[in-house]
Design an enzyme around this catalytic site. Structure first.
Site, short mmCIF file in Angstrom:
data_model
loop_
_atom_site.label_atom_id
_atom_site.label_comp_id
_atom_site.label_asym_id
_atom_site.label_seq_id
_atom_site.Cartn_x
_atom_site.Cartn_y
_atom_site.Cartn_z
N ARG A 1 -5.33 20.41 52.06
CA ARG A 1 -4.50 19.68 51.09
C ARG A 1 -5.32 19.06 49.97
NH1 ARG A 1 -2.45 15.16 54.53
NH2 ARG A 1 -4.56 15.44 55.31
N ARG B 1 -24.56 8.55 25.28
CA ARG B 1 -24.13 7.15 25.15
C ARG B 1 -25.25 6.26 25.70
NH1 ARG B 1 -18.65 6.86 23.80
NH2 ARG B 1 -17.51 8.80 24.19
N HIS C 1 -27.91 1.15 26.75
CA HIS C 1 -27.34 -0.20 26.66
C HIS C 1 -27.86 -1.03 27.82
CE1 HIS C 1 -23.80 2.33 25.04
NE2 HIS C 1 -24.62 2.04 24.05
N TYR D 1 -16.14 3.66 35.15
CA TYR D 1 -17.16 2.67 35.48
C TYR D 1 -16.55 1.29 35.63
CZ TYR D 1 -17.50 1.51 30.45
OH TYR D 1 -17.25 1.14 29.15
#
Length: 173
Positions: free
Chosen positions: A24, A54, A57, A122
């Site tokens: 399934r 990206r 950061h 995230y």
């Protein structure tokens, strides 16, 4: 979930969930607070086309946890918590078909290259706060991050990220 510390970056963890599947489909736990001891306040969905990079950061207070739900990404982490002539840098492949959760502590710069079209969910431990948003150039020579591209597609913000200067890095709590 099996948790493995990322060598070289204290507090960064790669979690591999146990997948329960049958004809399934499948079920798996992406995150358990009792395993990481971290409470998240917000979840975000990032979609990126192949070739988008990206980052990098980083935050003083915020931790992140990343999970790829479709596609593939090369995640890059760089430990900026202590000045060093050669900070620890780690590359991790996140692939939807091989579920893993990447936990990134505060003070660790992070970014990802979409090696295919990718959807990444995230979680963050703090609400958005512009005073806790920092960046460093994706191709900084001090970090020498082993990206799989020399010509990524970058946002205007990420194109403007400065080179690493230890004097401008915030003090870590």
């Amino acid at each position: 979930m099996k948790l493995e510390p990322l060598e070289g970056i204290e507090g960064a963890v790669l979690g591999t969930p146990e997948v329960y599947g049958d004809n399934r489909g499948f079920f798996l736990e992406i995150f358990r607070e009792d395993l990481l001891g971290t409470r998240f306040v917000q979840a975000n969905h990032s979609h990126s086309r192949r070739g988008i990079l990206r980052g990098l950061h980083y935050h003083r207070r915020q931790a992140d946890a990343w999970y790829v739900i479709a596609g593939e990404a090369q995640a890059m982490l760089a430990d900026l918590r202590s000045p060093s002539p050669s900070p620890a840098v780690v590359s991790v492949d996140l692939v939807a078909g091989s579920p893993q959760v990447l936990y990134i502590p505060p003070g660790v710069a992070h970014g990802f290259l979409a090696t295919t079209d990718v959807d990444l969910i995230y979680w963050v431990t703090e609400y958005y706060d512009a005073s806790d948003e920092f960046g460093v150039a994706w191709d900084d020579p001090t970090l020498a991050a082993p990206w799989r591209t020399a010509d990524p597609i970058l946002s205007e913000r990420d194109r403007g990220n400065p080179r690493l200067e230890w004097s401008s890095i915030p003090h870590w709590p």
